[in-house]
Design an enzyme around this catalytic site. Sequence first.
Site, PDB file in Angstrom:
ATOM      1  CG  HIS A   1      -1.937   1.164   1.177  1.00 45.73           C
ATOM      2  ND1 HIS A   1      -1.624   2.400   1.722  1.00 45.73           N
ATOM      3  CD2 HIS A   1      -3.199   1.284   0.708  1.00 45.73           C
ATOM      4  CE1 HIS A   1      -2.648   3.214   1.586  1.00 45.73           C
ATOM      5  NE2 HIS A   1      -3.617   2.564   0.966  1.00 45.73           N
TER       6      HIS A   1
ATOM      7  CG  ASP B   1      -4.013   4.276  -2.448  1.00 47.85           C
ATOM      8  OD1 ASP B   1      -4.010   5.194  -3.293  1.00 47.85           O
ATOM      9  OD2 ASP B   1      -5.001   4.006  -1.739  1.00 47.85           O
TER      10      ASP B   1
ATOM     11  CD  GLU C   1      -6.250   1.587  -3.989  1.00 46.84           C
ATOM     12  OE1 GLU C   1      -7.292   1.948  -3.421  1.00 46.84           O
ATOM     13  OE2 GLU C   1      -5.521   0.659  -3.563  1.00 46.84           O
TER      14      GLU C   1
ATOM     15  CG  ASP D   1     -10.107   4.193  -3.110  1.00 48.22           C
ATOM     16  OD1 ASP D   1     -11.330   4.303  -2.906  1.00 48.22           O
ATOM     17  OD2 ASP D   1      -9.273   4.243  -2.199  1.00 48.22           O
TER      18      ASP D   1
ATOM     19  CD  GLN E   1     -10.245   0.117  -1.572  1.00 48.91           C
ATOM     20  OE1 GLN E   1     -10.473  -0.039  -0.380  1.00 48.91           O
ATOM     21  NE2 GLN E   1      -9.425   1.045  -1.989  1.00 48.91           N
TER      22      GLN E   1
ATOM     23  CE  LYS F   1     -11.665   3.894   1.006  1.00 44.04           C
ATOM     24  NZ  LYS F   1     -10.338   3.405   0.598  1.00 44.04           N
TER      25      LYS F   1
ATOM     26  CB  CYS G   1      -6.912   1.887   8.443  1.00 42.50           C
ATOM     27  SG  CYS G   1      -7.085   3.626   8.013  1.00 42.50           S
TER      28      CYS G   1
END
Length: 417
Positions: free
Chosen positions: A193, A235, A270, A304, A326, A328, A358
């Site tokens: 990431h 990302d 990403e 994203d 993604q 999400k 997260c």
Amino acid sequence: MQIKDVLLAPGNGAFFYDDQAAIRGGAIQDGFTYVGASTTPGFKSIRVPASSLSIGLVLTDETVVWGDMMNVQYSGAGGRDPLFETAEIADLTSRVVAPRLFDVDASRFRDSCTRVFEPVEHLRLPLAVEYGVSQALLRAAAHLQRKTMAEIICEEFDLPLPTRRVPIYCQSGDAREINVDKMILRSVDVLPHGLINSRQKFGVGGHTFMEFVKWVAARTRQIGRAGYQPVLHFDVYGWIGQEIGLDPQPIADFICMVADTVPDFALNIESPADFGSTQAQIENFAKIVSILDNRGSRARIVVDERCNTLEDIRLFAEAKATHLIQIKTPDVGSIADTARAVLLCKANKVGAYVGGSCTETDLSAQASVHISVATQADMMLAKPGMGVDEAFSIVGNEQNRLLAILNRRRTQNENVG
């Protein structure tokens, strides 16, 4: 029918809500905080502790099943719902959602979601509410039918019992080097990431970012077990576009250049750029995909920002405007829509990555595992938090327990047959 009471319990997300606009605007980190004024509405400071709200459904046998509501780390950015306010969400849930829950057949998951999530005065419920309540409804159906959540999804979407393990993707947070080492030592499938969310981390012309990519590859060879070959997934939060401009051609050129520095690895990039709207994102991402594919590059782009709801996901997938989406989960809303999103991606031959944030909780992470395995997503995020170990154990252990149960079910069915 089977739900006789509703409980609400305030809680904590596993990380923090961050004001992305302020960080992009150059806010300086001071330890774990950011210095400066917030920019995004609802934020009183640039970084605030993530809050959550648990909803418990008390069933007729006195079992209580739970789901957790929260928003993502960068709330209010890229077309997302605003910052999560526990008191406001609790009030809405008590007034609107709870009465609806008493009137559903909780053993029928999708039907319950449809009934409970009807619009209020032509407005959709906050996506965080859909997300948390749908987790609880999925657990209720699983309890009432004495099955796993994954089996409920398989039955309601007419899917076979899964056999394949879903690859797990870990995110490093700002403790990049230490957390990359953790991921490599644990042989994580997809990493790291990198949280490349500022000019300082991306560097002039992307130089800092490229050096980090090369370091991750070298470190993998140095301390990884023999034969370990993870997918490298970074990302960049739109910083390629911010640094070199919003022309798809040079963006694709830059991505190819990064891929060429790590020729032995598959590379995911990403959010290479933010073109300002969903439609502009679709048009320009499609051009980047076409350029990369025509060159035979091993690099893939991942969308994203600007791809939040099930409808957004459908538009990107049908336009082939990304290699991997993604999904999400808190932004999609109902966890039933996460399942629909994976299946929609598969139908359009676009990669499905069940992500999230997260800021989530152990409960929402475990529910996401069941959706990911049931639909056989291409990869899923280790969550919640930014510490690697905790998230990897929560998601990995839940997947292993689930697969053990499903293998036993399969054996039983074969013996009966």
